[in-house]
Design an enzyme around this catalytic site. Structure first.
Site, PDB file in Angstrom:
ATOM      1  N   HIS A 219     -33.159 -15.061   6.414  1.00  0.00           N
ATOM      2  CA  HIS A 219     -34.158 -14.702   5.876  1.00  0.00           C
ATOM      3  C   HIS A 219     -34.576 -14.601   4.541  1.00  0.00           C
ATOM      4  O   HIS A 219     -33.455 -14.033   3.662  1.00  0.00           O
ATOM      5  CB  HIS A 219     -34.620 -13.299   6.477  1.00  0.00           C
ATOM      6  CG  HIS A 219     -34.879 -13.199   7.913  1.00  0.00           C
ATOM      7  ND1 HIS A 219     -34.129 -13.299   8.830  1.00  0.00           N
ATOM      8  CD2 HIS A 219     -36.131 -12.716   8.546  1.00  0.00           C
ATOM      9  CE1 HIS A 219     -34.537 -13.078  10.128  1.00  0.00           C
ATOM     10  NE2 HIS A 219     -35.688 -12.775   9.875  1.00  0.00           N
TER      11      HIS A 219
ATOM     12  N   ASN B  26     -24.950 -14.351   4.022  1.00  0.00           N
ATOM     13  CA  ASN B  26     -26.010 -14.111   4.721  1.00  0.00           C
ATOM     14  C   ASN B  26     -25.442 -12.576   5.194  1.00  0.00           C
ATOM     15  O   ASN B  26     -26.687 -11.603   5.452  1.00  0.00           O
ATOM     16  CB  ASN B  26     -26.426 -14.923   5.806  1.00  0.00           C
ATOM     17  CG  ASN B  26     -27.702 -14.500   6.565  1.00  0.00           C
ATOM     18  OD1 ASN B  26     -28.673 -14.055   6.259  1.00  0.00           O
ATOM     19  ND2 ASN B  26     -27.530 -14.331   7.923  1.00  0.00           N
TER      20      ASN B  26
END
Length: 287
Positions: free
Chosen positions: A122, A155
């Site tokens: 994201h 991440n």
């Protein structure tokens, strides 16, 4: 002759109404867009420093954040959003499903990253956007236009720790934060042009800019984090100036800043007031 004149008058009246409708509609659209830009940006929407195919982008408006989408990179070059402190017991909705975004030129599917070794990372974060802007905004963070290829250690660990620090540590210290984040690619486009997950070019690093949008004395932190991290490194190992991010991305952040304020906000690396040392080595929620 009289009937013809009457017909022209009726058509002219309809045309006038149509033109008025377009003008009023365009004005309302511009006002609405300005309102969203004011809600999601501070001191102007990011733009390119000098026009180039790799920095040219379209602004996609989502609920809770804006994205500067590059059809050349098949990445958002930046996302911009604002957050504020939320209660410690804030709960968000269940994790939405990933969804293709019809606005992207290339067909980037929800399974485009499968087997690549990269996570669907994201840019506008799930939790922060959901907690501050609500369920509809959370759903928009799962659009594939908000995803970028990130190595798992980045991440799920280092990047996640930084996002967590923004909401759990920085936001409670200030009334409001402006955040801009995005990918960084190698300087020479041809060196990386075929390094792709499907249509999506793989970045070599990622940046995050965090600003306290005060009209007098603006505080700013900026980070660049490479793909090849272990995940447990101190956050302050990756501090940079905003000027360095602009140099590596070809983008111009906060274009409405005066040159005097820009020199301070973007050119200096200052951590005073952030208490970064309290969270720089803190393990993430999922570690």
């Amino acid at each position: 002759m009289g009937k013809s004149l009457s017909r022209w008058r009726r058509q002219g009246k309809r045309l006038g109404i149509a033109v008025l409708f377009v003008v009023v509609g365009a004005g309302l659209w511009e006002f609405q867009e300005r309102q969203h830009k004011d809600d999601y940006t501070w001191m102007g929407v990011p733009t390119w420093d000098g026009f180039h195919p790799t920095t040219f982008h379209r602004v996609l408006r989502n609920d809770g954040f804006l994205a500067g989408w590059s059809d050349v990179r098949a990445n958002a070059l930046w996302v911009s959003y604002q957050v504020e402190a939320v209660a410690d017991d804030t709960r968000i909705g269940s994790r939405p499903n990933f969804k293709a975004d019809w606005r992207t030129l290339w067909p980037i599917g929800t399974d485009s990253y499968a087997g690549s070794g990269y996570d669907r990372g994201h840019l506008a974060p799930n939790y922060a956007i959901a907690a501050v802007h609500g369920r509809s905004a959370q759903v928009d963070t799962f659009l594939m236009s908000n995803m970028t290829p990130q190595r798992p250690n980045l991440n799920r660990q280092l990047w996640q720790r930084l996002e967590e620090s923004v909401m759990d540590h920085f936001a409670p210290r200030f009334d409001r934060l402006q955040v801009i984040t995005g990918p960084i690619f190698p300087e020479r486009f041809m060196d990386n042009v075929f390094n792709r997950v499907g249509f999506v070019e793989v970045p070599e690093a990622f940046y995050k800019i965090i600003v306290v949008p005060d009209e007098e004395a603006t505080l700013a932190l900026a980070f660049i984090m490479p793909q090849d991290v272990r995940g447990n490194e101190p956050l302050d190992d990756y501090l940079v100036t905003i000027d360095e991010i602009e140099s590596r991305t070809g983008l111009n952040f906060f274009p409405d800043l005066s040159s005097e304020r820009e020199a301070v906000v973007e050119g200096l690396l200052r951590t005073q007031g952030w208490a970064l040392e309290e969270v720089a080595r803190r393990p993430g929620r999922f570690q």
